[in-house]
Design a protein around this motif. Structure first.
Motif, PDB file in Angstrom:
ATOM      1  N   ILE A 177       6.223  45.733  44.181  1.00 18.47           N
ATOM      2  CA  ILE A 177       5.796  46.459  46.232  1.00 18.47           C
ATOM      3  C   ILE A 177       5.305  47.757  45.992  1.00 18.47           C
ATOM      4  CG2 ILE A 177       8.200  47.574  47.055  1.00 18.47           C
ATOM      5  CD1 ILE A 177      10.322  45.588  45.514  1.00 18.47           C
ATOM      6  N   LYS A 178       5.433  48.581  44.896  1.00 19.89           N
ATOM      7  CA  LYS A 178       4.829  49.754  44.922  1.00 19.89           C
ATOM      8  C   LYS A 178       3.522  49.378  45.189  1.00 19.89           C
ATOM      9  CE  LYS A 178       7.375  52.928  42.454  1.00 19.89           C
ATOM     10  NZ  LYS A 178       7.227  53.270  40.991  1.00 19.89           N
ATOM     11  N   ASP A 179       2.481  48.214  44.881  1.00 19.88           N
ATOM     12  CA  ASP A 179       1.320  47.893  44.951  1.00 19.88           C
ATOM     13  C   ASP A 179       0.770  47.746  46.542  1.00 19.88           C
ATOM     14  OD1 ASP A 179       0.417  48.250  42.272  1.00 19.88           O
ATOM     15  OD2 ASP A 179       1.194  46.574  41.537  1.00 19.88           O
ATOM     16  N   GLY A 180       2.145  47.222  47.138  1.00 23.99           N
ATOM     17  CA  GLY A 180       1.978  46.986  48.884  1.00 23.99           C
ATOM     18  C   GLY A 180       2.864  45.144  48.625  1.00 23.99           C
ATOM     19  N   VAL A 181       3.018  44.927  47.622  1.00 24.42           N
ATOM     20  CA  VAL A 181       3.706  43.198  48.601  1.00 24.42           C
ATOM     21  C   VAL A 181       4.409  43.299  49.336  1.00 24.42           C
ATOM     22  CG1 VAL A 181       4.567  41.587  46.657  1.00 24.42           C
ATOM     23  CG2 VAL A 181       2.321  42.248  45.718  1.00 24.42           C
ATOM     24  N   GLN A 182       4.350  42.568  49.762  1.00 27.75           N
ATOM     25  CA  GLN A 182       5.549  42.269  50.730  1.00 27.75           C
ATOM     26  C   GLN A 182       6.437  41.061  50.323  1.00 27.75           C
ATOM     27  OE1 GLN A 182       5.682  41.093  54.982  1.00 27.75           O
ATOM     28  NE2 GLN A 182       7.266  40.974  55.627  1.00 27.75           N
ATOM     29  N   LEU A 183       8.171  41.693  49.419  1.00 26.98           N
ATOM     30  CA  LEU A 183       8.646  40.516  48.809  1.00 26.98           C
ATOM     31  C   LEU A 183      10.131  40.159  49.358  1.00 26.98           C
ATOM     32  CD1 LEU A 183       8.532  39.192  46.466  1.00 26.98           C
ATOM     33  CD2 LEU A 183      10.156  40.531  45.497  1.00 26.98           C
ATOM     34  N   ILE A 184      10.619  39.543  50.213  1.00 21.05           N
ATOM     35  CA  ILE A 184      12.015  39.058  50.822  1.00 21.05           C
ATOM     36  C   ILE A 184      12.921  39.342  50.491  1.00 21.05           C
ATOM     37  CG2 ILE A 184      12.902  37.417  52.341  1.00 21.05           C
ATOM     38  CD1 ILE A 184      10.629  36.134  53.426  1.00 21.05           C
TER      39      ILE A 184
END
Ligand code: BG6
Length: 484
Positions: free
Chosen positions: A418-425
């Motif tokens: 998530i910190k790497d920028g991944v959008q996770l629902i």
């Protein structure tokens, strides 16, 4: 885009199950026999090649078997009668989402029926109402390894194009009834099953070596089109509801820095995963597909209307299961094999494995999330992740520290992604509660936060007992993460 420190406020924490591994009641209220109902109990000592292979001869034998207890999925954990209690346990943990599947054979017992079975719909009316009552989002898999047997015996499974219509009729029935209440749908559990779990995913019986591969990829094509048509149907009933493409994500690393090994790893990633996700998400077959078809004598029947529908109705999000990782080598002889989800893999000397040989790799999950998000730029959803273990009930308690270790190591890496920028629902662990194993039909291979008192032979009180991990996960959800 701003830097996200941790899990977003609306992150969907939860757990997952599947109808065919939990409901039981395989012949109640009009349900038809499904492929899951004929899965015989095995264990980890039986080679995968034996467990998975369904030939015409074996099918006939199994269909004549009269002892129900040889087929644990017919009885599951009796979720059919105990769903209120099970859903309440999940709510007690603070689940924001509950993933389950609808049994196709409860709604259309033969798959090709003219009318839906009202008793089947009535059951899911109650399940969905219960999930929503507890403030959870239902995440529904439309087909999870349990197509009606009649579609196998009368139509030859998904290699037959007619299956698209049967599936779309079924999906439309669900959307019309639940489309306004349910925001997250998955068209097929692990759509790459056509490559790894052929009979249970596509209903194809291995009786003709010459056309087997051709049939499998034709079946996958029909599922791609069915998925796009389901998306079209869903968009007619709801603007908000999203349809996901789901794969069993097989992350693999080159065994060495030899270019041949790197190429082998790339090829495996392409054919094990991206062939499926590229087509459903980008709406067209990837460039490497044509060479694969050519070299394997595959000639797919693809109509122009298929190409149009794939392009027009791609999936809204990418869901995946992740349990382990593997390595790829051009020369496999130098490496030992181990068991894994849906297929055997090569052993990675840097990783430990579960009792079933599945190689535990939390960093691989961060790697996978980055890889998939940067490839597709659509929201991701981890819909299965967990460890199968032989839990021991002692003094009425289960101290499953190994499960807490496994899950916390993975959640830590999710936070990094998530910190790497991944959008996770969201994140639904496998599984919410102990259920029958998919691969071996064992009860002994447990994944849940809630213990179910039942053994492999179906003996036990079916009593539900929260494990140590139950209380741990409840705290994780309350803190919206590990609070590291
Ligand atoms: C996934 C399936 O492949 O793996 C689940 O979607 C399954 O249905 C899970 O239960 C774990 O596999 P197994 O064989 O250990 O139950």
């Amino acid at each position: 885009k701003k830097f996200e420190q941790t899990f977003p406020e609306n992150f969907l924490w939860g757990g997952a199950i599947a109808a065919c591994q939990s409901e039981g009641a395989f012949d109640l209220d009009g349900k038809g026999l499904t492929v899951a109902d004929i899965a015989v109990k095995h264990d980890k000592t039986v080679p995968r090649s034996v467990r998975k292979l369904i030939t015409a001869e074996r099918l006939e034998k199994v269909l004549q078997e009269t002892d129900d207890r040889k087929f644990p999925k017919r009885h599951g954990i009796d979720f059919y009668h105990r769903f209120k209690e099970d859903i309440a346990w999940c709510a007690e943990m603070g689940f924001k989402v509950f993933r389950f599947s609808i049994a196709w054979g409860r709604i259309f017992p033969n798959g090709d029926d003219a009318k839906a079975n009202m008793k089947g719909l009535a059951f899911y009316d109650q399940v969905i109402a219960e999930v929503i009552k507890h403030g959870m989002e239902p995440l529904i898999t439309i087909n999870h390894f349990d197509m009606p047997m009649n579609l196998v015996t009368q139509y030859g499974g998904w290699k037959n194009r007619q299956l698209i219509d049967f599936y779309v009729t079924y999906a439309k029935t669900l959307f019309e009834r639940y489309g306004e209440k349910v925001n997250y749908w998955i068209a097929f559990n692990e759509i790459n099953g056509a490559r790894f779990n052929v009979f249970y995913s596509t209903g194809i019986v291995k009786d003709d070596e010459a056309t087997y591969l051709q049939d499998c990829y034709q079946a996958a094509h029909h599922q791609f089109v069915a998925s796009a048509l389901a998306k079209k149907a869903l968009s007619k009933v709801s603007k908000e509801a999203m349809l996901g493409c789901m794969v069993a994500k097989f992350t693999t690393y080159p065994a060495t820095c030899k270019p041949e090994d790197a190429l082998e790893a790339q090829k495996n990633e392409q054919m094990d995963n991206y062939y499926f996700t590229d087509t459903v998400i980008r709406g067209e077959y990837p460039p490497y597909a044509a060479r694969f078809w050519h070299e394997n004598g595959i000639e797919l029947q693809i109509f122009e209307e298929d190409e149009a529908v794939l392009k027009r109705y791609p999936a809204d999000f990418l869901a995946f299961s992740y349990y382990m990782s593997s390595i790829s080598a051009a020369d496999k002889e130098n490496f030992e094999e181990t068991d894994g989800n849906l297929k055997n893999t090569l052993k990675n000397p840097h990783l430990k494995a579960s009792e079933w040989g599945w190689q535990i790799d939390p960093i691989g999950l961060r790697y996978t999330l980055n890889d998939l998000y940067n490839r597709y730029s659509i929201p991701l959803f981890i819909v299965e992740n967990g460890i199968g273990a032989e839990d021991v009930l002692e003094d009425g308690k289960i101290d499953d520290d190994y499960r807490i270790d496994y899950l916390s190591a993975h959640i830590k890496q999710i936070e990094e992604a998530i910190k790497d920028g991944v959008q996770l629902i969201g994140y639904t662990t496998w599984s919410a509660i102990d259920i029958v194993s998919s691969g071996t039909s064992e009860m002994a291979k447990r994944y849940g936060f809630i213990y179910v008192d039942q053994d492999d032979l179906g003996h036990g009180t079916l009593k539900r007992i929260p494990k140590k991990s139950f209380h741990w996960y409840k705290a994780v959800i309350a803190a919206n993460g590990l609070g590291l």
